[in-house]
Design an enzyme around this catalytic site. Structure first.
Site, short mmCIF file in Angstrom:
data_model
loop_
_atom_site.label_atom_id
_atom_site.label_comp_id
_atom_site.label_asym_id
_atom_site.label_seq_id
_atom_site.Cartn_x
_atom_site.Cartn_y
_atom_site.Cartn_z
N PRO A 104 0.81 -1.22 0.00
CA PRO A 104 0.00 0.00 0.00
C PRO A 104 0.84 1.27 0.00
CG PRO A 104 -0.96 -1.62 1.48
CD PRO A 104 0.36 -2.18 1.03
N TYR A 110 -16.99 -14.71 -11.11
CA TYR A 110 -16.64 -13.36 -11.56
C TYR A 110 -17.59 -12.34 -10.96
CZ TYR A 110 -16.20 -9.31 -14.64
OH TYR A 110 -16.06 -8.04 -15.13
N LYS A 141 -16.68 -9.29 -8.33
CA LYS A 141 -16.93 -7.89 -8.69
C LYS A 141 -17.84 -7.24 -7.66
CE LYS A 141 -15.85 -5.77 -11.78
NZ LYS A 141 -14.70 -4.85 -11.93
#
Length: 302
Positions: free
Chosen positions: A53, A136, A140
């Site tokens: 990060p 998928y 998402k």
């Protein structure tokens, strides 16, 4: 004004870069590998799914970005692979943005498939509870939820754009239409027949350049923060029509096409149609590129 575009070399990312550059913004692209053709923008090669990060924060914050666009995320054969390239990436991005003083607005690209399968004639509104069923779509949905949770907790300013199936230049290699392009080119080259299996399904399609324009508007729309916004044409178009327009654009002889129907096997069932009223209200956005012209441009620029 400065924008950092994550996934800058992908189908959506390259259009987002072009859209911001055309409006005078300084563009900084980020992706795992440099673009095949230099586009004149600043670029950093970085695998966001494994980068610390602190490293992502350095890219975003030096100099400070006004907007960050997340159009990144690869494809995989398993839920674990997709989780790595989508959810892990978003979690690291959120950690990174927390390190950036006066953080930028995040525009995150979601997907119509997050809603999951719905009955025919359903108009998909943003307040519909998502019910994804494929790996998928579930991943998402999780990425969008992570962004929205952070925004609603006050950790950052963010907008999630839930985009319809996309047409237009440079489709992603994993897409049905990109695979069809390859098959048409091969059949043209060898003079053979084109055998197609086309599902009896209707989809909402939108040109990728219209999506990029929505991204630009979402980066500045004052009332859109913390919202989900559908981006599509608001139409359910037969997949067979889109296939036919692509064949027409290629000049492939219709007499050499063998077409048969098939069951639907996709990420979102056999029907999608988005309500785009919120895009008009919050972003002053509506689609501008006709679908048939969009499909033609897919053939010309692939």
């Amino acid at each position: 004004m400065r924008v950092v575009v994550l996934g800058a070399t992908g189908s959506v990312g390259r259009q987002v870069c072009a859209t911001y550059a055309a409006r005078g913004w300084e563009v900084h692209g980020v992706a795992r590998r440099p673009p095949a053709r230099p586009d004149g923008h600043r670029f950093t090669a970085l695998d966001l799914a494994v980068a610390a990060p602190e490293r992502i924060a350095e890219v975003v914050g030096a100099p400070p970005a006004d907007v960050v666009v997340n159009a990144a995320g690869g494809w995989g054969d398993t839920e674990e692979e997709m989780s790595h390239s989508h959810l892990r990436l978003v979690r690291r991005l959120l950690d990174a943005l927390a390190l950036v003083p006066d953080g930028p607005r995040l525009v995150h690209l979601g997907s119509v498939h997050e809603y999951g399968p719905v009955p025919a004639d359903t108009l998909l509104r943003e307040d519909r509870p998502p019910a994804p069923v494929t790996p998928y779509a579930r991943i998402k949905r999780e990425t969008s939820a992570a962004v929205l949770d952070a925004a609603r907790a006050g950790a950052l300013e963010a907008v999630v754009l839930r985009a319809a199936n996309m047409t237009g230049p440079h489709p992603p290699q994993e897409s049905f239409l990109a695979a069809l392009l390859v098959r048409i080119r091969a059949a043209l080259a060898d003079g053979g027949r084109l055998k197609l299996t086309v599902a009896d399904a209707r989809r909402d399609f939108v040109d990728v350049r219209d999506v990029a324009r929505a991204v630009f508007l979402a980066g500045q729309a004052p009332r859109a923060g913390g919202s989900v916004v559908n981006i599509g044409r608001g139409e359910a178009v037969p997949v067979g029509d889109v296939v036919g327009w692509l064949i027409e654009a290629s000049g492939f002889p219709p007499s050499r096409v063998d077409r048969r129907a098939a069951d639907v096997r996709s990420k979102g069932g056999d029907w999608t149609r988005l309500d785009i009223g919120q895009a008009r209200r919050l972003l002053s956005w509506s689609p501008q590129i006709g679908l048939r012209d969009s499909v033609r441009s897919m053939w010309r620029t692939d």
